[in-house]
Design a protein around this motif. Sequence first.
Motif, PDB file in Angstrom:
ATOM      1  N   HIS A  84     -13.354  -2.149  -9.716  1.00  0.00           N
ATOM      2  CA  HIS A  84     -13.993  -2.661  -8.507  1.00  0.00           C
ATOM      3  C   HIS A  84     -14.923  -1.658  -7.831  1.00  0.00           C
ATOM      4  CE1 HIS A  84     -12.073  -6.546  -8.327  1.00  0.00           C
ATOM      5  NE2 HIS A  84     -10.888  -6.003  -8.504  1.00  0.00           N
ATOM      6  N   ALA A  85     -15.089  -0.486  -8.416  1.00  0.00           N
ATOM      7  CA  ALA A  85     -15.982   0.513  -7.820  1.00  0.00           C
ATOM      8  C   ALA A  85     -17.434   0.051  -7.930  1.00  0.00           C
ATOM      9  CB  ALA A  85     -15.813   1.853  -8.525  1.00  0.00           C
TER      10      ALA A  85
ATOM     11  N   ARG B  86      -3.214   0.998 -11.879  1.00  0.00           N
ATOM     12  CA  ARG B  86      -3.790   1.201 -10.544  1.00  0.00           C
ATOM     13  C   ARG B  86      -5.203   1.774 -10.621  1.00  0.00           C
ATOM     14  NH1 ARG B  86       0.037   4.576  -6.671  1.00  0.00           N
ATOM     15  NH2 ARG B  86      -1.851   4.316  -5.393  1.00  0.00           N
ATOM     16  N   LEU B  87      -5.370   2.805 -11.434  1.00  0.00           N
ATOM     17  CA  LEU B  87      -6.682   3.442 -11.504  1.00  0.00           C
ATOM     18  C   LEU B  87      -7.697   2.550 -12.214  1.00  0.00           C
ATOM     19  CD1 LEU B  87      -5.793   7.194 -12.122  1.00  0.00           C
ATOM     20  CD2 LEU B  87      -6.406   6.048  -9.989  1.00  0.00           C
TER      21      LEU B  87
ATOM     22  N   ARG C 123      -7.967  -5.371  -2.349  1.00  0.00           N
ATOM     23  CA  ARG C 123      -7.934  -3.931  -2.557  1.00  0.00           C
ATOM     24  C   ARG C 123      -6.522  -3.369  -2.783  1.00  0.00           C
ATOM     25  NH1 ARG C 123     -12.793  -1.532  -0.990  1.00  0.00           N
ATOM     26  NH2 ARG C 123     -14.244  -2.964   0.029  1.00  0.00           N
TER      27      ARG C 123
ATOM     28  N   GLU D  97       0.836  -1.206   0.000  1.00  0.00           N
ATOM     29  CA  GLU D  97       0.000   0.000   0.000  1.00  0.00           C
ATOM     30  C   GLU D  97       0.870   1.255   0.000  1.00  0.00           C
ATOM     31  OE1 GLU D  97      -3.649  -2.192   2.440  1.00  0.00           O
ATOM     32  OE2 GLU D  97      -2.165  -0.967   3.491  1.00  0.00           O
TER      33      GLU D  97
ATOM     34  N   LYS E 239      -7.790  -0.712 -12.012  1.00  0.00           N
ATOM     35  CA  LYS E 239      -8.225  -1.680 -11.002  1.00  0.00           C
ATOM     36  C   LYS E 239      -9.210  -1.038 -10.037  1.00  0.00           C
ATOM     37  CE  LYS E 239      -6.681  -4.841  -7.395  1.00  0.00           C
ATOM     38  NZ  LYS E 239      -5.576  -5.529  -6.719  1.00  0.00           N
ATOM     39  N   THR E 240      -8.935   0.183  -9.628  1.00  0.00           N
ATOM     40  CA  THR E 240      -9.836   0.882  -8.710  1.00  0.00           C
ATOM     41  C   THR E 240     -11.209   1.091  -9.341  1.00  0.00           C
ATOM     42  OG1 THR E 240      -7.997   2.029  -7.635  1.00  0.00           O
ATOM     43  CG2 THR E 240     -10.191   3.016  -7.412  1.00  0.00           C
TER      44      THR E 240
ATOM     45  N   PRO F 213      -3.291  -1.831  -4.384  1.00  0.00           N
ATOM     46  CA  PRO F 213      -3.313  -0.917  -5.538  1.00  0.00           C
ATOM     47  C   PRO F 213      -2.973  -1.574  -6.869  1.00  0.00           C
ATOM     48  CG  PRO F 213      -2.135   0.074  -3.689  1.00  0.00           C
ATOM     49  CD  PRO F 213      -2.396  -1.350  -3.315  1.00  0.00           C
TER      50      PRO F 213
END
Length: 251
Positions: free
Chosen positions: A213-214, A206-207, A93, A47, A209-210, A95
């Motif tokens: 999963h949002a 990274r973004l 979760r 992280e 993946k974020t 990154p």
Amino acid sequence: MSAAPTASLAVEESADRVVVRLDRPDVRNAIDQQMVTELHEVCATLEADPRILLLTGSGGTFAAGADIGQLRERRRDDALRGINSGLFDRIRRLPMPTIALVEGYALGGGAELAYACDFRIGTPTTRIGNPEPGLGILAAAGGTWRLVELVGEPVAKEILLAGRVLDADEAHALRLLNEVVEPDDLLAAGHRWADRIARQAPLAVRLTKTVFHAPREAHPVIDDIAQAVLFETTDKHERMTAFLERRKEKK
């Protein structure tokens, strides 16, 4: 790579990835409290310094499950602490992408640990399942909901309610395993996947993946915000410039 041995893990770190080996081969890498604590330490490292995680096991086994000796003694308040579920959610979760290298058994908590990863690579010896009801408990560390997302309701119910254990061919056909390789090639295959990921723009990965999963209600706003961040990066400009120059050279 630098290696750092611990009580239950072997950790190798390099600039863009970390390889973590579950290292309790005498008990088929059963997940005990010490291993949970050490995996939380790995998560904290990743992280703070996001890198790709490759997760594997020692002795021809990924993880045969939670440590039954400890599990037998856990009571209501231990369950409510979410000892394994909290860890596996933290891994999900992380990154950067995570890759589980699943040789041999991945049962119970071991299977749920693999489900929490973004990719899973197996060998012909891979066996994945959730036998928890046979021990009087349920797959409470993600199995009851992650598995249905991965393989669909009918197969998930066979695994969770009727004790079905998937072999490598079945898991690959369901895409629960992204690839099946020979045991001697397993770590190399993991690095090949990590190499493919590492060739992408790190912040874009990274973004992505974020955003992936949002929750549904976060879209499309989160997509636009993430894209706005990426539009301002030097990496985006340099990569697109290089693309345009290569296309010009081909004409």
